[in-house]
Scaffold this motif. Structure first.
Motif, PDB file in Angstrom:
ATOM      1  N   CYS A  46       0.831  -1.206   0.000  1.00 45.66           N
ATOM      2  CA  CYS A  46       0.000   0.000   0.000  1.00 45.66           C
ATOM      3  C   CYS A  46       0.865   1.256   0.000  1.00 45.66           C
ATOM      4  N   ALA A  47       1.946   1.228   0.772  1.00 45.36           N
ATOM      5  CA  ALA A  47       2.826   2.399   0.854  1.00 45.36           C
ATOM      6  C   ALA A  47       3.422   2.737  -0.512  1.00 45.36           C
ATOM      7  N   VAL A  48       3.840   1.707  -1.249  1.00 44.92           N
ATOM      8  CA  VAL A  48       4.397   1.944  -2.586  1.00 44.92           C
ATOM      9  C   VAL A  48       3.290   2.423  -3.523  1.00 44.92           C
ATOM     10  N   ALA A  49       2.160   1.753  -3.478  1.00 50.00           N
ATOM     11  CA  ALA A  49       1.031   2.145  -4.341  1.00 50.00           C
ATOM     12  C   ALA A  49       0.641   3.599  -4.078  1.00 50.00           C
ATOM     13  N   ASN A  50       0.591   3.989  -2.826  1.00 50.13           N
ATOM     14  CA  ASN A  50       0.201   5.361  -2.475  1.00 50.13           C
ATOM     15  C   ASN A  50       1.182   6.381  -3.032  1.00 50.13           C
ATOM     16  N   ARG A  51       2.454   6.020  -3.094  1.00 51.64           N
ATOM     17  CA  ARG A  51       3.444   6.972  -3.604  1.00 51.64           C
ATOM     18  C   ARG A  51       3.320   7.185  -5.107  1.00 51.64           C
TER      19      ARG A  51
END
Ligand code: MG
Length: 112
Positions: A78-83
Motif C-alpha cells: 500500500c505504501a508503494v502504491a500510495n506513492r
C-alpha cells in the motif's frame, strides 16, 4: 488514529496505511526505501514459510508467524502504491482481466 474497521475495502486499507505512515513518521520515506523494506519483509515471509514447512533455518534467527509477515507486506504494498497514486483495487481488477484472457497451461516436464 482509529482502528481499521472490519470489512474495510482495499481503498480503506490504502488510506489507513497513509495515515499510519504520517502518524509514525514514515511519510517522507521514498518509494525506493519502501521497496527495499518490502523486500526485507518478503525475506521474513520466506523464512516463516521455511520454518512452517520444517526446512532448516538459522536457530538464532526468529521467525514470526506467516500471517504477521503477510500483513507487513500489505502495508508496504500500500505504501508503494500510495506513492505512485495507484488504486490497488482498480489495478487488481485491470490486471486480473488481462490474466483471465491468458491461456494457462502446464509446461511438459523436460526429458531426463
Ligand atoms: Mg515482518
Amino acid at each position: 488514529m482509529e482502528e481499521l474497521r472490519r470489512g474495510a475495502t482495499l481503498a480503506d486499507i490504502q488510506r489507513y496505511v497513509a495515515e499510519l505512515e504520517t502518524q509514525r513518521g514514515f511519510a517522507d520515506q521514498t518509494a525506493v526505501q519502501k521497496c527495499l523494506l518490502m523486500g526485507e519483509e518478503m525475506g521474513e515471509l520466506f523464512k516463516a514459510v521455511r520454518k512452517r514447512e520444517g526446512l532448516p533455518i538459522d536457530c538464532e534467527a526468529g521467525a514470526l508467524p506467516i500471517a504477521d509477515e503477510l500483513a507487513d507486506l500489505i502495508i508496504y504494498l500500500c505504501a508503494v502504491a500510495n506513492r505512485y497514486g495507484v488504486d490497488l483495487e482498480e489495478a487488481f481488477r485491470a490486471k486480473e482481466r488481462v490474466n483471465m484472457a491468458r491461456n494457462w497451461m502446464v509446461a511438459p516436464a523436460p526429458a531426463s
